[in-house]
Design an enzyme around this catalytic site. Structure first.
Site, PDB file in Angstrom:
ATOM      1  CG  ASP A  13      -1.788  -1.238   1.268  1.00 16.91           C
ATOM      2  OD1 ASP A  13      -2.254  -1.679   0.203  1.00 16.91           O
ATOM      3  OD2 ASP A  13      -1.950  -1.797   2.366  1.00 16.91           O
ATOM      4  CE  LYS A  16       3.718  -2.493  -4.266  1.00 16.06           C
ATOM      5  NZ  LYS A  16       2.790  -2.316  -3.154  1.00 16.06           N
ATOM      6  N   GLY A  40      -4.252  -4.432  -4.545  1.00 17.20           N
ATOM      7  CA  GLY A  40      -5.261  -3.498  -5.046  1.00 17.20           C
ATOM      8  C   GLY A  40      -4.529  -2.226  -5.419  1.00 17.20           C
ATOM      9  CD  GLN A 221       0.759  -8.813  -2.306  1.00 14.60           C
ATOM     10  OE1 GLN A 221       1.511  -9.462  -2.994  1.00 14.60           O
ATOM     11  NE2 GLN A 221      -0.481  -8.572  -2.660  1.00 14.60           N
TER      12      GLN A 221
END
Ligand code: IMP
Length: 425
Positions: A13, A16, A40, A221
């Site tokens: 998070d 990216k 996500g 990640q």
């Protein structure tokens, strides 16, 4: 060779989506090499926000090929849903998407087991997307690889064996074992659409590099969630660090020309596990609200804390960083003081080393820096930043020993200080 890896240096998070999307302007190919729909990546174009989980972030650029490498685990329904959503919004993607024949398929029993385990005490706070159980099947050599979509009879056999193996676990966790037909139903229609996308992606990437194309390896990640290098067992199940780019896409280490790390200006973490600089009081909530720190996949509030330099120095070493991309600096605007963990206090004294399994026992040594109140969103060069913000960036550079190639000062593509190009050729 023109391969560049962009990797998260914290617990994921780091922002990216925005920066990979920005740099895909320079790229011919974007490759996802690890993880699956647990990621996500949020892309913001104008007022539009698009979250992609499996599709590489380059998809919004019309000429970029987007490759899902063999290190990934793919949920066919989620993947097709993303393709449909992008198509509906006017982004043609089918002709540019390539899916590795050796990636693994997440099947309904994986998602079921992940959810059942998380409902019991002892869960680590996964995203419940079936990612961990799917990688378990891969390592146990009973996984369903994407190539089997071309051979439904064999796929049925492999899935039958895996389902039988999982059945006692499902029952022990209090779940209902699905039938094989229920497991395979979503694949029946998906296969027809996915088969044309399947290829030997390692070869494709190799050939692209030989043609001197620019290939961007997009991490998912973050380093501290890497199965080998992260805060085990509170980690994901794949090689999220830069080394995973070779394993998860089928290129040799010499194909990588540069490694660039994403550093968020503060830290966040979702799920359980040690987090030395976590702010449990009002300051943490303030970071969460301003930074919109809620999971883009699960909606869970993210735990928030100050920047952690010992963790970043470790990530710089593990990934071999050449430069970093500082994200979300604007979120710190308005804080009277901004904290940075410079060292840890351990039973054996002060250290700036990564303590491995001892992370849960360290006490962070926090240095408070003067904050700034001016908006950063118009800054387009480091010199446009208020002096306190500039000093913050320079301090991180000095501590990591590598330059900030980019400083992100807002969500939009143009709210970015870019100090150089990503590719050297
Ligand atoms: P899993 O990857 O769903 O198995 O979850 C394992 C751990 O990794 C949990 O702590 C998750 O919250 C975390 N995790 C997985 N994917 C992401 C991500 O994209 N961002 C942040 N944390 C993640």
């Amino acid at each position: 060779m023109g391969g560049v890896v962009i990797v998260g240096t914290q617990w994921g998070d780091e922002g990216k989506g925005k920066l990979v999307d920005l740099f895909t302007e320079e790229a011919d190919c974007v490759v996802r090499y690890a993880g699956g729909p647990n990621a996500g990546h949020t892309l913001v174009v104008g007022t539009e926000r698009i979250v992609v989980r499996l599709v590489p972030s380059g998809i919004l650029r019309p000429n970029v090929r987007c490759i899902l490498g063999q290190g990934m685990v793919v949920d066919a329904t989620t993947f097709l849903g993303e393709i449909d959503e992008l198509t509906k919004r006017g982004y043609e993607c089918l002709s540019r998407l390539v899916l590795s024949d050796a990636a693994h398929l997440i099947l309904p029993y994986h998602t079921l087991v992940d959810g059942l385990r998380e409902a019991k005490p002892g869960g680590i706070g996964t995203t419940k997307r079936g990612v961990g159980p799917c990688y378990e099947d891969k390592i146990a050599r009973r996984g369903v690889r994407v190539s089997l979509l071309r051979d439904p009879a064999k796929l049925r056999d492999v899935a039958k064996f895996a389902l039988e193996t999982w059945a006692p676990t499902i029952l022990a966790l209090g779940g209902k074992v699905p039938t094989l037909d229920e497991v395979l139903a979503p694949l029946a229609s998906a296969a027809e659409r996915l088969v044309p996308l399947i290829a030997d992606t390692g070869r494709e990437i190799h050939e692209a590099l030989q043609r001197k194309q620019r290939v961007l390896f997009e991490g998912a990640q973050g380093t501290l969630l890497d199965i080998d290098h992260g805060t085990y067992p509170f980690v994901t199940s794949s090689s999220a660090a830069a080394g995973g780019a070779c394993i998860g896409s089928g290129v040799g280490p010499r194909a990588i020309d540069r490694v660039v790390g994403l550093v968020k200006a503060y830290c966040t973490r979702v799920g359980d596990g040690p987090f030395p600089t976590e702010l449990l009081e009002e300051t943490g909530q303030r970071l969460r609200d301003i930074g919109r720190e809620y999971g883009s996949v699960t909606g869970r509030p993210r735990r928030c804390g100050w920047l952690d330099l010992p963790a970043l120095r470790y990530a710089a070493r593990i990934n071999g960083l050449d430069a970093f991309l500082l994200t979300k600096l604007d979120v710190l605007t308005g804080f009277e003081k901004v904290g940075v963990c410079t060292h840890y206090e351990t039973e054996r004294g002060r250290t700036d080393e990564w303590p491995g399994d001892g992370l849960s026992k360290v006490k962070p040594v926090i240095e408070m820096f003067p904050g700034w109140s001016e908006s950063l969103s118009h800054a387009r060069s480091i010199n446009d930043l208020p002096s306190a913000a500039r000093r913050y960036v320079e301090f991180i550079e000095a501590q990591l020993g590598v330059p900030a190639l980019v400083v992100s000062v807002g969500e939009r593509r143009d709210e970015t200080i870019v100090r150089g190009s990503l590719f050297r050729n």
